[in-house]
Design an enzyme around this catalytic site. Structure first.
Site, mmCIF file in Angstrom:
data_model
loop_
_atom_site.group_PDB
_atom_site.id
_atom_site.type_symbol
_atom_site.label_atom_id
_atom_site.label_comp_id
_atom_site.label_asym_id
_atom_site.label_seq_id
_atom_site.Cartn_x
_atom_site.Cartn_y
_atom_site.Cartn_z
ATOM 1 N N ASN A 61 46.095 23.695 59.971
ATOM 2 C CA ASN A 61 46.950 23.772 61.157
ATOM 3 C C ASN A 61 48.084 22.749 61.066
ATOM 4 O O ASN A 61 48.298 21.938 61.956
ATOM 5 C CB ASN A 61 46.120 23.564 62.435
ATOM 6 C CG ASN A 61 46.876 23.906 63.695
ATOM 7 O OD1 ASN A 61 47.867 24.627 63.653
ATOM 8 N ND2 ASN A 61 46.424 23.395 64.818
ATOM 9 N N GLU A 90 47.344 27.658 56.501
ATOM 10 C CA GLU A 90 48.295 27.144 57.496
ATOM 11 C C GLU A 90 48.873 25.808 57.059
ATOM 12 O O GLU A 90 48.844 24.817 57.788
ATOM 13 C CB GLU A 90 47.655 27.047 58.893
ATOM 14 C CG GLU A 90 47.958 28.258 59.748
ATOM 15 C CD GLU A 90 47.815 28.010 61.238
ATOM 16 O OE1 GLU A 90 48.855 27.912 61.923
ATOM 17 O OE2 GLU A 90 46.670 27.944 61.720
ATOM 18 N N TYR A 192 45.002 33.449 53.966
ATOM 19 C CA TYR A 192 45.215 33.217 55.390
ATOM 20 C C TYR A 192 45.540 34.582 55.982
ATOM 21 O O TYR A 192 46.676 35.050 55.938
ATOM 22 C CB TYR A 192 46.349 32.215 55.611
ATOM 23 C CG TYR A 192 46.689 31.975 57.064
ATOM 24 C CD1 TYR A 192 45.689 31.936 58.039
ATOM 25 C CD2 TYR A 192 48.007 31.777 57.468
ATOM 26 C CE1 TYR A 192 46.006 31.714 59.368
ATOM 27 C CE2 TYR A 192 48.331 31.547 58.795
ATOM 28 C CZ TYR A 192 47.319 31.525 59.739
ATOM 29 O OH TYR A 192 47.630 31.310 61.060
ATOM 30 N N ASP A 232 40.752 31.377 56.035
ATOM 31 C CA ASP A 232 40.761 31.790 57.435
ATOM 32 C C ASP A 232 40.923 33.303 57.435
ATOM 33 O O ASP A 232 42.026 33.817 57.251
ATOM 34 C CB ASP A 232 41.914 31.104 58.167
ATOM 35 C CG ASP A 232 42.033 31.533 59.624
ATOM 36 O OD1 ASP A 232 41.266 32.414 60.052
ATOM 37 O OD2 ASP A 232 42.907 30.989 60.324
ATOM 38 N N ASN A 234 40.217 35.272 59.987
ATOM 39 C CA ASN A 234 40.622 35.699 61.329
ATOM 40 C C ASN A 234 39.791 36.862 61.861
ATOM 41 O O ASN A 234 40.331 37.788 62.485
ATOM 42 C CB ASN A 234 42.117 36.047 61.343
ATOM 43 C CG ASN A 234 42.947 34.946 61.986
ATOM 44 O OD1 ASN A 234 42.530 34.333 62.960
ATOM 45 N ND2 ASN A 234 44.123 34.680 61.427
ATOM 46 N N HIS A 353 40.429 24.110 63.323
ATOM 47 C CA HIS A 353 39.425 24.639 62.411
ATOM 48 C C HIS A 353 38.727 23.482 61.711
ATOM 49 O O HIS A 353 39.352 22.464 61.412
ATOM 50 C CB HIS A 353 40.057 25.510 61.318
ATOM 51 C CG HIS A 353 40.744 26.739 61.808
ATOM 52 N ND1 HIS A 353 40.294 28.006 61.525
ATOM 53 C CD2 HIS A 353 41.867 26.902 62.547
ATOM 54 C CE1 HIS A 353 41.107 28.901 62.063
ATOM 55 N NE2 HIS A 353 42.080 28.249 62.689
#
Length: 370
Positions: A61, A90, A192, A232, A234, A353
């Site tokens: 992030n 990210e 990602y 990630d 998602n 995360h």
């Protein structure tokens, strides 16, 4: 997962560091663009003959913000865990290239004074222990959005590194969402995955459907060699992968309800996403490494993403960061753990995360066709 209800933090100032040199563990077209150090040459010679067996994935992030604000703690964690491979999502560092010019997603932007300083901050962080023992590959977006990085210990040299699900030359996925490394006996995919969003739009439902279709095609096409897929992703596959299934199933944005009931709910927990993910696992003969070892719901350590500590998402958590492995590798799974806990984001190192790790038992050699 992008925390849609939290404003993006602004990058602050930081002491200007010095750059370090680079090296080439694979042929020039596939080498890491930035290498923090050549320190890994002192590794035991026998160790260099092996392949990576310990892996870490983390949605940072904003890699730059983590370096500025949380790097000491994260460095201690990495030093203690000692992973062979670190997959980052990210990154949120822009690709090299001036405004209006074509971009180089394998290089950090450095054509302005602010971007040069930011690049130096990152390179200095990676030139210090324990990261100086790793080579680094980048796949970056044109702006401070998305992006991935892959750090591999110097003693482990991949045969090939590419940056798209198509594995086409030097092509990168839009927004730098993929880094794909091939070793002698397995392949490693760092992704990602695009967020599903809330509406049936080109940048939301439609984009995610296309991604999932391509992902299924990818795992089927590359099934000749065992795969480790991390990052990630998602999506929360099952009810036990979220803290509050009813809350996430009923989630809406500004009261909007999609026409298709299977598209309703929190991005990452819609029925349609979960069905497609399930198909990828089953048809690709893939295993969720964490769930293979941990059959029950763990309200303390069983989630990798946590909602904002203030507001209606407080305590609402999801498991959307994974290690997915080919069935051929499942008997080698020693450990797969999430390193964050609780609703106060302990072990998240400033991100929304937490890091997730995978350890495999060593086997030499593995027959890629076995």
């Amino acid at each position: 997962m992008k925390r849609f209800f939290k404003p993006v933090e602004k990058d602050g100032s930081f002491k200007k560091p010095t750059l370090s040199s680079s090296s080439s563990p694979v042929k020039d077209s596939e080498k890491p663009t930035e290498n923090a150090s050549d320190a890994g040459n002192e590794e035991n010679v026998d160790n260099a003959k092996k392949e990576p067996s310990k892996f870490l994935t983390w949605n940072a992030n904003s890699f730059l913000l983590r370096i500025k604000n949380n790097w000491a703690e994260f460095s201690k964690f990495v030093e203690s865990l000692d992973p062979d491979v670190i997959a980052i999502q990210e990154v949120r560092m822009p690709a090299a290239g001036s405004k209006g010019a074509s971009k180089n997603p394998r290089e950090l932007k450095d054509d302005t004074s602010s971007s040069r300083e930011e690049k130096q901050v990152v390179m200095r962080a990676l030139s210090n222990a324990p990261f100086k023992n790793y080579n680094v590959w980048w796949s970056l977006s044109d702006s401070k959005y998305a992006g991935t990085a892959l750090l591999i210990k110097n003693c482990f040299q991949p045969k090939k590194v590419s940056f798209s699900l198509d594995q086409t030359g030097s092509r990168h996925e839009p927004d730098g969402r993929v880094i794909f490394a091939e070793f002698e006996s397995f392949r490693l995919l760092n992704t990602y995955v695009p967020n599903n969003g809330w509406k049936d739009e080109e940048t939301a439902f439609q984009r995610r459907r296309k991604w999932d279709k391509r992902m299924l095609e990818f795992v089927l096409k590359t099934s000749d060699k065992p795969l480790i897929w991390c990052g990630d992703l998602n999506v929360s596959h099952q009810d036990l992968d979220v803290s509050h299934p009813e809350f996430f199933s009923a989630a809406k944005l500004n009261g909007y309800v999609p026409p298709n009931k299977e598209d309703c709910g929190q991005p990452g927990f819609t029925v349609s996403e979960r069905k497609r993910f399930d198909s990828i696992l089953k048809e690709g003969k893939l295993v969720d490494a964490y769930r293979y070892l941990h059959k029950d719901k763990d309200m303390e350590r069983g989630f990798s993403w946590s909602g904002h500590p203030v507001g209606k998402y407080r305590g609402k958590r999801m498991r959307i960061d994974y290690f997915i492995v080919s069935e051929k590798l499942k008997e080698r799974i020693v450990a797969c753990e999430m390193h964050g806990r609780g609703i106060e984001l302990e072990g998240f190192y400033g991100s929304d995360h937490c890091p997730v790790s995978l350890e495999l038992s060593y086997a030499s050699p593995i027959s890629s066709g076995s």
